[in-house]
Design an enzyme around this catalytic site. Structure first.
Site, short mmCIF file in Angstrom:
data_model
loop_
_atom_site.label_atom_id
_atom_site.label_comp_id
_atom_site.label_asym_id
_atom_site.label_seq_id
_atom_site.Cartn_x
_atom_site.Cartn_y
_atom_site.Cartn_z
N ASP A 1 0.65 -1.30 -0.14
CA ASP A 1 0.11 -0.08 -0.08
C ASP A 1 0.77 1.36 0.15
O ASP A 1 2.06 1.35 0.59
CB ASP A 1 -0.85 -0.06 1.21
CG ASP A 1 -2.21 1.00 0.96
OD1 ASP A 1 -2.48 1.31 0.01
OD2 ASP A 1 -2.65 1.38 2.10
N HIS B 1 2.36 3.98 -9.01
CA HIS B 1 2.09 2.43 -9.21
C HIS B 1 3.48 1.76 -10.19
O HIS B 1 3.84 0.87 -9.70
CB HIS B 1 0.84 2.13 -9.92
CG HIS B 1 -0.50 2.62 -9.31
ND1 HIS B 1 -0.71 1.75 -8.06
CD2 HIS B 1 -1.52 3.09 -9.35
CE1 HIS B 1 -1.80 2.18 -7.54
NE2 HIS B 1 -2.25 3.18 -8.45
N LEU C 1 10.87 -20.76 -5.56
CA LEU C 1 9.95 -19.43 -4.86
C LEU C 1 8.72 -19.74 -5.45
O LEU C 1 8.54 -19.61 -6.70
CB LEU C 1 10.43 -18.33 -5.01
CG LEU C 1 9.64 -17.14 -4.57
CD1 LEU C 1 9.07 -17.21 -2.91
CD2 LEU C 1 10.00 -15.69 -5.00
C1 IPE Z 1 -5.57 -2.76 -0.47
O1 IPE Z 1 -5.14 -1.52 -0.50
C2 IPE Z 1 -5.29 -3.43 -1.59
C3 IPE Z 1 -4.02 -3.75 -2.38
C4 IPE Z 1 -3.05 -3.29 -1.89
C5 IPE Z 1 -3.99 -4.20 -3.61
P1 IPE Z 1 -6.23 -0.20 -0.57
O2 IPE Z 1 -5.40 0.84 -0.79
O3 IPE Z 1 -7.22 -0.67 -1.66
O4 IPE Z 1 -6.96 -0.67 0.88
P2 IPE Z 1 -7.94 0.55 1.49
O5 IPE Z 1 -8.92 0.98 0.62
O6 IPE Z 1 -7.10 1.75 1.93
O7 IPE Z 1 -8.39 -0.14 2.87
C1 IPE Z 2 -1.72 0.11 -3.31
O1 IPE Z 2 -1.48 1.51 -3.41
C2 IPE Z 2 -1.72 -0.39 -4.55
C3 IPE Z 2 -2.74 -0.79 -5.06
C4 IPE Z 2 -4.10 -0.81 -4.51
C5 IPE Z 2 -2.89 -1.43 -6.50
P1 IPE Z 2 -2.63 2.53 -3.29
O2 IPE Z 2 -2.91 2.85 -4.76
O3 IPE Z 2 -3.63 1.90 -2.55
O4 IPE Z 2 -1.97 3.74 -2.86
P2 IPE Z 2 -2.24 4.69 -1.75
O5 IPE Z 2 -3.06 4.07 -0.59
O6 IPE Z 2 -3.59 5.42 -2.38
O7 IPE Z 2 -1.31 5.86 -1.48
MG MG Z 3 -3.90 2.55 -0.51
#
Ligand code: IPE
Ligand code: IPE
Ligand code: MG
Length: 225
Positions: free
Chosen positions: A12, A29, A123
């Site tokens: 995240d 990303h 792995l």
């Molecule tokens: C969790 O992150 C999903 C992934 C890392 C793929 P999110 O950014 O979607 O989670 P929330 O919405 O903050 O809980």
């Molecule tokens: C997690 O990073 C990756 C995915 C959910 C694909 P986020 O896109 O949720 O990044 P933040 O949490 O918005 O910074």
């Molecule tokens: Mg996020």
């Protein structure tokens, strides 16, 4: 000392990192994918046999269309450009989640990547794609009911996407957010959880090693004393 057999990661913080450093969530990303490659290498170095990465949740469809499209393109790029290297390094790719919602082209690439790497032993890289833990559990119970099998922990384990994979010993969530976001709710029941303040693109091999070393010193009780 306990060595982890399985590390699961909620990657995240890409979006926030991207806005802060590149004025674009999507470039966050892109930077996150570099970290994925680094952490796969570190996992092998640390002799961990299973790595699960949460890449797209069932809830992530609520994001803007252009961000979803960018993420799918990154996935396609990864499958096309990196699979050969993964294969050479003895990595087996396994997908968990409902990939039927993805474009056909990607479904075909996912299938052939899993087929190509299925005998690899170094792995197991498990990618959670359109993954949601609640729907995984509901789905497992439906399948068990249809087959008239007795419902118990054993049978549920057998009908989850993670059948045959040991439960994660370690869960890491980067991005300074302390929640599970519908990830592996069943499988994480006894995992050691590490919440990391850094955003995913800033997470590195040293941070990872520190967590693994800390894990090795933990006394896991599993209810006993
Ligand atoms: C969790 O992150 C999903 C992934 C890392 C793929 P999110 O950014 O979607 O989670 P929330 O919405 O903050 O809980
Ligand atoms: C997690 O990073 C990756 C995915 C959910 C694909 P986020 O896109 O949720 O990044 P933040 O949490 O918005 O910074
Ligand atoms: Mg996020």
């Amino acid at each position: 000392m306990n060595s982890p057999k399985h590390v699961a990661i909620i990657m995240d913080g890409n979006g926030r990192w991207g806005i802060k450093n590149k004025k674009s969530r999507n470039l966050g990303h892109k930077a996150g994918l570099k970290t994925v490659e680094k952490i796969i290498k570190s996992t092998i170095k640390n002799n961990v046999k299973n790595l699960t990465l949460y890449a797209f949740s069932t809830e992530n469809w609520k994001r803007p269309y252009l961000e979803i499209k960018f993420l799918l393109n990154l996935l396609e790029f990864f499958l096309k450009e990196k699979i050969e290297e993964l294969h050479k390094n003895g990595i087996k790719l396994k997908i968990i989640g409902n990939t039927k919602k993805f474009p056909k082209r990607i479904q075909i690439n996912l299938k052939s990547a899993q087929e190509k790497t299925k005998k690899n032993k170094k792995l197991q890289l498990i990618l959670a794609l359109n993954y949601g833990s609640k729907s995984e559990i509901v789905n497992a119970i439906k399948l068990i009911k249809n087959k008239n099998i007795k419902i118990n922990e054993n049978s549920i384990n057998k009908f989850l996407y993670t059948k045959g994979i040991p439960n994660p010993d370690i869960l890491i969530r980067t991005g300074n957010t302390n929640r599970l976001s519908n990830f592996l709710l069943w499988q994480l029941s006894y995992s050691e959880i590490f919440f990391v303040k850094k955003m995913w693109p800033d997470f590195n091999g040293r941070d990872y090693k520190r967590i693994i070393d800390k894990f090795k010193k933990i006394k896991r009780n599993f209810g006993k004393i």
